[in-house]
Design a protein around this motif. Structure first.
Motif, short mmCIF file in Angstrom:
data_model
loop_
_atom_site.label_atom_id
_atom_site.label_comp_id
_atom_site.label_asym_id
_atom_site.label_seq_id
_atom_site.Cartn_x
_atom_site.Cartn_y
_atom_site.Cartn_z
N PHE A 1 0.83 -1.20 0.00
CA PHE A 1 0.00 0.00 0.00
C PHE A 1 0.86 1.26 0.00
CE2 PHE A 1 -2.67 -3.45 1.30
CZ PHE A 1 -3.79 -3.24 0.51
N GLY A 2 2.06 1.12 -0.57
CA GLY A 2 2.96 2.25 -0.81
C GLY A 2 3.74 2.69 0.39
N SER A 3 3.08 3.44 1.25
CA SER A 3 3.76 4.12 2.35
C SER A 3 3.35 3.55 3.70
CB SER A 3 3.37 5.60 2.31
OG SER A 3 1.97 5.74 2.53
N ILE A 4 3.99 4.06 4.73
CA ILE A 4 3.56 3.73 6.09
C ILE A 4 2.12 4.18 6.27
CG2 ILE A 4 3.89 4.31 8.54
CD1 ILE A 4 6.94 4.47 7.89
N PHE A 5 1.81 5.39 5.85
CA PHE A 5 0.44 5.90 5.98
C PHE A 5 -0.54 5.06 5.17
CE2 PHE A 5 -3.17 8.63 5.06
CZ PHE A 5 -3.47 9.14 6.31
N GLY A 6 -0.16 4.68 3.97
CA GLY A 6 -1.04 3.86 3.13
C GLY A 6 -1.33 2.52 3.77
N THR A 7 -0.32 1.93 4.39
CA THR A 7 -0.50 0.62 5.03
C THR A 7 -1.32 0.76 6.31
OG1 THR A 7 1.62 -0.05 4.08
CG2 THR A 7 0.70 -1.46 5.80
N LEU A 8 -1.05 1.78 7.10
CA LEU A 8 -1.88 2.03 8.29
C LEU A 8 -3.33 2.29 7.88
CD1 LEU A 8 0.55 4.31 10.35
CD2 LEU A 8 -0.12 1.95 10.91
N SER A 9 -3.52 3.02 6.79
CA SER A 9 -4.88 3.29 6.28
C SER A 9 -5.56 2.00 5.86
CB SER A 9 -4.83 4.25 5.09
OG SER A 9 -4.41 5.53 5.48
N HIS A 10 -4.82 1.13 5.17
CA HIS A 10 -5.39 -0.14 4.75
C HIS A 10 -5.89 -0.94 5.94
CE1 HIS A 10 -6.09 -4.00 2.94
NE2 HIS A 10 -5.18 -4.54 3.74
N LEU A 11 -5.13 -0.95 7.02
CA LEU A 11 -5.56 -1.69 8.21
C LEU A 11 -6.84 -1.10 8.80
CD1 LEU A 11 -2.18 -2.54 9.92
CD2 LEU A 11 -3.85 -4.13 8.98
N VAL A 12 -6.96 0.20 8.82
CA VAL A 12 -8.18 0.83 9.30
C VAL A 12 -9.35 0.48 8.38
CG1 VAL A 12 -9.34 3.08 9.57
CG2 VAL A 12 -7.11 2.68 10.64
N LEU B 1 -9.91 -1.29 -0.83
CA LEU B 1 -8.95 -1.65 0.21
C LEU B 1 -7.81 -0.65 0.33
CD1 LEU B 1 -8.85 -5.50 -0.33
CD2 LEU B 1 -10.05 -4.22 1.46
N ASP B 2 -7.63 0.20 -0.68
CA ASP B 2 -6.58 1.22 -0.61
C ASP B 2 -7.15 2.61 -0.31
OD1 ASP B 2 -7.82 1.65 -3.05
OD2 ASP B 2 -5.95 1.75 -4.20
N ALA B 3 -8.38 2.65 0.17
CA ALA B 3 -9.00 3.93 0.52
C ALA B 3 -8.22 4.60 1.64
CB ALA B 3 -10.45 3.72 0.95
N ARG B 4 -8.35 5.89 1.71
CA ARG B 4 -7.72 6.67 2.77
C ARG B 4 -8.83 7.35 3.58
NH1 ARG B 4 -1.92 8.17 1.26
NH2 ARG B 4 -1.27 6.18 0.37
N PRO B 5 -9.26 6.72 4.66
CA PRO B 5 -10.39 7.25 5.43
C PRO B 5 -10.09 8.54 6.18
CG PRO B 5 -9.45 5.37 6.55
CD PRO B 5 -8.74 5.47 5.22
N CYS B 6 -8.82 8.87 6.34
CA CYS B 6 -8.41 10.08 7.07
C CYS B 6 -7.30 10.77 6.29
CB CYS B 6 -7.92 9.73 8.47
SG CYS B 6 -9.14 8.86 9.47
N ALA B 7 -7.25 12.09 6.39
CA ALA B 7 -6.29 12.87 5.61
C ALA B 7 -4.90 12.94 6.23
CB ALA B 7 -6.82 14.29 5.40
N ASP B 8 -4.82 12.75 7.55
CA ASP B 8 -3.51 12.88 8.19
C ASP B 8 -3.34 11.82 9.28
OD1 ASP B 8 -4.70 13.85 10.64
OD2 ASP B 8 -4.78 15.85 9.76
N LEU B 9 -2.13 11.72 9.78
CA LEU B 9 -1.80 10.68 10.75
C LEU B 9 -2.56 10.86 12.07
CD1 LEU B 9 -0.09 8.15 11.26
CD2 LEU B 9 1.69 9.67 12.19
N ALA B 10 -2.73 12.09 12.52
CA ALA B 10 -3.44 12.31 13.79
C ALA B 10 -4.88 11.82 13.72
CB ALA B 10 -3.40 13.79 14.17
N ALA B 11 -5.56 12.10 12.63
CA ALA B 11 -6.94 11.65 12.46
C ALA B 11 -7.00 10.13 12.31
CB ALA B 11 -7.59 12.33 11.27
N LEU B 12 -6.04 9.57 11.58
CA LEU B 12 -6.00 8.12 11.40
C LEU B 12 -5.72 7.42 12.73
CD1 LEU B 12 -6.25 6.01 9.10
CD2 LEU B 12 -3.75 6.03 8.98
N ARG B 13 -4.85 8.01 13.53
CA ARG B 13 -4.53 7.45 14.84
C ARG B 13 -5.77 7.46 15.74
NH1 ARG B 13 0.58 9.43 18.58
NH2 ARG B 13 0.58 7.64 19.98
N ALA B 14 -6.53 8.53 15.72
CA ALA B 14 -7.75 8.62 16.52
C ALA B 14 -8.76 7.54 16.07
CB ALA B 14 -8.37 10.01 16.41
#
Length: 183
Positions: free
Chosen positions: A42-53, A85-98
Motif C-alpha cells: 500500500f505504498g507508504s507507512i500511511f497507506g499501510t496504516l490506512s489499509h488496516l483501518v 482496500l486502498d481507501a484513505r479514510p483520514c487525511a492525516d496521521l493524527a486523524a488516522l490514529r484517533a
C-alpha cells in the motif's frame, strides 16, 4: 487455552498494543517520511496504516451482522463501508490514529463479550463484490487478527529500512508468564 475466547482476548490486546507502538513511532517522523512511497503493498507507512483501518472497518461491519447482533459493534453503524482496500479514510496521521484507537477500543470490548456459544455460530457476509460467504466465526477472527499482523510486519520493515528501531514485536511477550505467579 481451555476457553476458546481467551485466545481472541490475547490477540485483541496484542493488536491494540502494537498499533499504539507503531502510531507513536510514526508520529515522531516527519510527515514526508510517513507518506513517502516505499514500495510496500500500500505504498507508504500511511497507506499501510490506512489499509488496516479500512480492512478492520469492513470486517467489524461484517461482524456486526453476525447472528449475535453485538451491541458493542453497533458503533460501527456510524461508518460507511469502504469501497476499496486502498481507501484513505483520514487525511492525516493524527486523524488516522484517533480512528485506529477508536476501532481498537471496539475490538477489545467486542472480543470481551465472546464466548464458545457465540464463536460456534457461523458468520454470513458479502465481500466487496457482493459475493456471499458463510464461514466459521472463530476462523474468520483468526484471519482478522492475522491480517493485521501481516501488514504491521510490513510497517515494521519500512521502519527498519529507515533506521527506526521498533523493538520486540512478538505476541509471545504478551502471553502471561505463569511461573512468575508461582514465586
Amino acid at each position: 487455552m481451555s476457553d476458546p475466547a481467551a485466545g481472541f482476548r490475547l490477540l485483541a490486546g496484542y493488536n491494540r498494543w502494537m498499533n499504539e507502538r507503531l502510531y507513536a513511532l510514526a508520529s515522531e517522523l516527519p510527515a514526508a517520511d510517513v507518506f513517502a512511497d516505499r514500495g510496500a503493498f500500500f505504498g507508504s507507512i500511511f497507506g499501510t496504516l490506512s489499509h488496516l483501518v479500512v480492512a478492520d472497518t469492513i470486517w467489524l461491519k461484517r461482524f456486526r451482522q453476525h447472528a449475535s447482533r453485538s451491541e458493542v459493534l453497533a458503533q460501527m453503524d456510524a461508518l460507511d463501508t469502504p469501497r476499496a482496500l486502498d481507501a484513505r479514510p483520514c487525511a492525516d496521521l493524527a486523524a488516522l490514529r484517533a480512528r485506529r484507537e477508536w476501532l481498537d477500543g471496539i475490538i477489545v470490548a467486542w472480543v470481551d463479550t465472546l464466548d464458545a456459544a457465540t464463536l460456534a455460530v457461523p458468520l454470513e457476509y458479502l465481500n466487496l463484490r457482493g459475493d456471499p460467504f458463510r464461514r466459521p466465526l472463530d476462523g474468520t477472527l483468526l484471519h482478522f487478527f492475522n491480517h493485521q499482523t501481516h501488514h504491521r510486519g510490513q510497517i515494521t520493515t519500512l521502519f527498519a529500512q529507515m533506521g527506526v528501531d521498533v523493538g520486540v514485536t512478538d505476541l509471545f511477550v504478551r502471553v502471561p508468564d505463569l511461573s512468575a505467579a508461582d514465586r
